[in-house]
Design a protein around this motif. Sequence first.
Motif, mmCIF file in Angstrom:
data_model
loop_
_atom_site.group_PDB
_atom_site.id
_atom_site.type_symbol
_atom_site.label_atom_id
_atom_site.label_comp_id
_atom_site.label_asym_id
_atom_site.label_seq_id
_atom_site.Cartn_x
_atom_site.Cartn_y
_atom_site.Cartn_z
ATOM 1 N N VAL A 174 0.869 -1.343 0.058
ATOM 2 C CA VAL A 174 0.485 -0.030 -0.078
ATOM 3 C C VAL A 174 0.953 1.272 -0.059
ATOM 4 C CG1 VAL A 174 -2.003 -1.358 1.081
ATOM 5 C CG2 VAL A 174 -0.364 -0.221 2.752
ATOM 6 N N VAL A 175 0.606 2.403 -0.822
ATOM 7 C CA VAL A 175 1.202 3.458 -0.473
ATOM 8 C C VAL A 175 0.796 4.213 0.335
ATOM 9 C CG1 VAL A 175 1.218 6.010 -1.676
ATOM 10 C CG2 VAL A 175 0.504 3.834 -2.955
ATOM 11 N N GLY B 296 13.277 -2.270 6.760
ATOM 12 C CA GLY B 296 11.479 -2.550 7.059
ATOM 13 C C GLY B 296 10.798 -3.384 6.678
ATOM 14 N N ALA B 297 9.378 -2.714 6.590
ATOM 15 C CA ALA B 297 8.709 -2.920 6.682
ATOM 16 C C ALA B 297 7.783 -2.268 4.937
ATOM 17 C CB ALA B 297 7.060 -2.658 7.497
ATOM 18 N N SER B 298 9.078 -1.345 4.068
ATOM 19 C CA SER B 298 8.365 -0.387 3.783
ATOM 20 C C SER B 298 9.835 -0.084 2.115
ATOM 21 C CB SER B 298 8.430 0.796 3.810
ATOM 22 O OG SER B 298 9.361 1.775 4.691
ATOM 23 N N ILE B 299 9.477 0.451 1.194
ATOM 24 C CA ILE B 299 10.105 0.215 -0.413
ATOM 25 C C ILE B 299 9.818 1.911 -0.673
ATOM 26 C CG2 ILE B 299 11.067 -0.095 -2.180
ATOM 27 C CD1 ILE B 299 9.684 -3.312 -1.769
ATOM 28 N N MET B 300 11.069 2.933 -0.291
ATOM 29 C CA MET B 300 11.323 4.451 -1.541
ATOM 30 C C MET B 300 11.603 3.868 -2.845
ATOM 31 S SD MET B 300 10.504 7.134 -0.661
ATOM 32 C CE MET B 300 10.624 8.120 1.360
ATOM 33 N N LEU B 301 10.693 3.889 -3.438
ATOM 34 C CA LEU B 301 10.943 4.228 -5.072
ATOM 35 C C LEU B 301 11.169 5.547 -5.388
ATOM 36 C CD1 LEU B 301 7.626 1.812 -5.786
ATOM 37 C CD2 LEU B 301 10.360 1.271 -5.634
ATOM 38 N N ALA B 302 11.676 5.554 -6.452
ATOM 39 C CA ALA B 302 11.041 7.092 -7.334
ATOM 40 C C ALA B 302 11.062 6.858 -8.644
ATOM 41 C CB ALA B 302 13.008 7.325 -7.574
ATOM 42 N N GLN B 303 10.134 7.651 -9.460
ATOM 43 C CA GLN B 303 9.827 7.472 -10.158
ATOM 44 C C GLN B 303 9.806 8.930 -11.285
ATOM 45 O OE1 GLN B 303 5.488 5.817 -8.772
ATOM 46 N NE2 GLN B 303 6.080 4.889 -10.812
ATOM 47 N N GLU B 304 9.449 8.864 -12.298
ATOM 48 C CA GLU B 304 9.722 10.259 -13.771
ATOM 49 C C GLU B 304 8.976 9.849 -14.831
ATOM 50 O OE1 GLU B 304 14.234 11.605 -12.849
ATOM 51 O OE2 GLU B 304 13.386 10.995 -14.819
ATOM 52 N N VAL B 305 7.872 10.225 -15.082
ATOM 53 C CA VAL B 305 7.301 10.344 -15.910
ATOM 54 C C VAL B 305 7.530 10.990 -17.230
ATOM 55 C CG1 VAL B 305 4.963 10.674 -16.698
ATOM 56 C CG2 VAL B 305 5.014 9.850 -14.683
ATOM 57 N N ARG C 228 6.498 6.084 -0.593
ATOM 58 C CA ARG C 228 6.987 4.886 0.269
ATOM 59 C C ARG C 228 6.069 4.091 -0.142
ATOM 60 N NH1 ARG C 228 10.390 4.238 3.995
ATOM 61 N NH2 ARG C 228 10.867 6.558 3.760
ATOM 62 N N VAL C 229 6.346 2.742 -0.294
ATOM 63 C CA VAL C 229 5.520 1.566 -0.152
ATOM 64 C C VAL C 229 5.993 0.737 1.052
ATOM 65 C CG1 VAL C 229 4.388 0.151 -1.770
ATOM 66 C CG2 VAL C 229 4.709 1.369 -3.029
ATOM 67 N N ALA C 230 4.300 0.398 2.083
ATOM 68 C CA ALA C 230 4.666 -0.199 2.995
ATOM 69 C C ALA C 230 4.245 -1.731 2.562
ATOM 70 C CB ALA C 230 3.174 0.219 4.317
ATOM 71 N N PHE C 231 3.802 -2.388 2.927
ATOM 72 C CA PHE C 231 4.135 -4.738 2.946
ATOM 73 C C PHE C 231 3.170 -4.764 4.392
ATOM 74 C CE2 PHE C 231 4.516 -8.461 4.119
ATOM 75 C CZ PHE C 231 4.838 -9.566 2.920
ATOM 76 N N ILE C 232 1.941 -4.861 4.293
ATOM 77 C CA ILE C 232 0.973 -5.021 5.028
ATOM 78 C C ILE C 232 0.670 -6.874 4.856
ATOM 79 C CG2 ILE C 232 -1.371 -4.652 5.450
ATOM 80 C CD1 ILE C 232 0.427 -2.046 5.854
ATOM 81 N N SER C 233 0.305 -7.256 6.515
ATOM 82 C CA SER C 233 0.229 -8.558 6.167
ATOM 83 C C SER C 233 -1.016 -8.733 7.465
ATOM 84 C CB SER C 233 1.122 -9.564 6.222
ATOM 85 O OG SER C 233 0.535 -11.049 6.574
ATOM 86 N N GLY C 234 -2.487 -9.652 7.258
ATOM 87 C CA GLY C 234 -2.826 -9.131 9.006
ATOM 88 C C GLY C 234 -3.286 -8.232 9.614
ATOM 89 N N GLN D 118 4.243 -5.307 8.245
ATOM 90 C CA GLN D 118 5.341 -6.959 8.717
ATOM 91 C C GLN D 118 6.636 -5.939 7.691
ATOM 92 O OE1 GLN D 118 4.391 -9.143 10.316
ATOM 93 N NE2 GLN D 118 2.241 -8.266 11.125
ATOM 94 N N PRO D 119 7.767 -6.777 8.257
ATOM 95 C CA PRO D 119 9.119 -7.218 7.360
ATOM 96 C C PRO D 119 8.332 -7.350 6.321
ATOM 97 C CG PRO D 119 9.014 -7.563 9.782
ATOM 98 C CD PRO D 119 7.728 -7.576 10.093
ATOM 99 N N ILE D 120 8.917 -7.128 4.888
ATOM 100 C CA ILE D 120 9.251 -7.288 3.650
ATOM 101 C C ILE D 120 9.641 -9.152 3.728
ATOM 102 C CG2 ILE D 120 10.053 -6.343 1.305
ATOM 103 C CD1 ILE D 120 9.748 -3.534 1.890
ATOM 104 N N PRO D 121 9.246 -9.809 3.232
ATOM 105 C CA PRO D 121 10.096 -11.254 2.733
ATOM 106 C C PRO D 121 11.617 -10.955 2.603
ATOM 107 C CG PRO D 121 7.102 -10.869 3.021
ATOM 108 C CD PRO D 121 7.265 -9.822 2.826
#
Length: 127
Positions: A51-52, A80-89, A102-108, A112-115
Motif C-alpha cells: 500500500v502507498v 523494514g516494512a517499506s520500500i522507497m521508490l523514485a518514479q519519473e513520467v 513509500r510503499v508499505a508491506f501489509i499482512s494480517g 510487517q517486515p518485507i519477506p
Amino acid sequence: IVKPAFSGIVYHANYLRYMERGRTNHLRLMGAEQQALFDQVETEGAGFAFVVRSMHLDFLKPARMDDVLDVVTWPIAVKGASIMLAQEVKRGDDVLVKAQVRVAFISGGRAQPIPKTIRALMKADLG
C-alpha cells in the motif's frame, strides 16, 4: 454556472494511475513473475498487500492528450516494512513529473517486515 473547457492537458490525478502501472510493471520487468512471487510469499504468511504510505510529487511540465509517455521506476531504499521508490513520467527526454513513493508491506492488517524473497529482488536492483 461554470463550464469546463477542454484544455487537451492530462489531468493531474491521471499521473497517479500511470505511476501505479509503472510500479506493477517494474516488478515484472525485473524478471519477477508476480503470481509466482505472490504464491511464494503467501506460503510464508497470511494475505498481504503493498500500500502507498506516502507520495511526494513534483509536476514539472504538462502532458497533452495523445502524448506517448514512459514511466521510469527504481528503488531508492528497502527498509523494514517499506520500500522507497523514485518514479519519473517522461515524454522523450523531458521529465514531466517526478515522484518519491513509500510503499508499505501489509499482512494480517498490519505493517510487517518485507519477506526475504521480495527484499532480495528489490535489493538486486539497487546495486
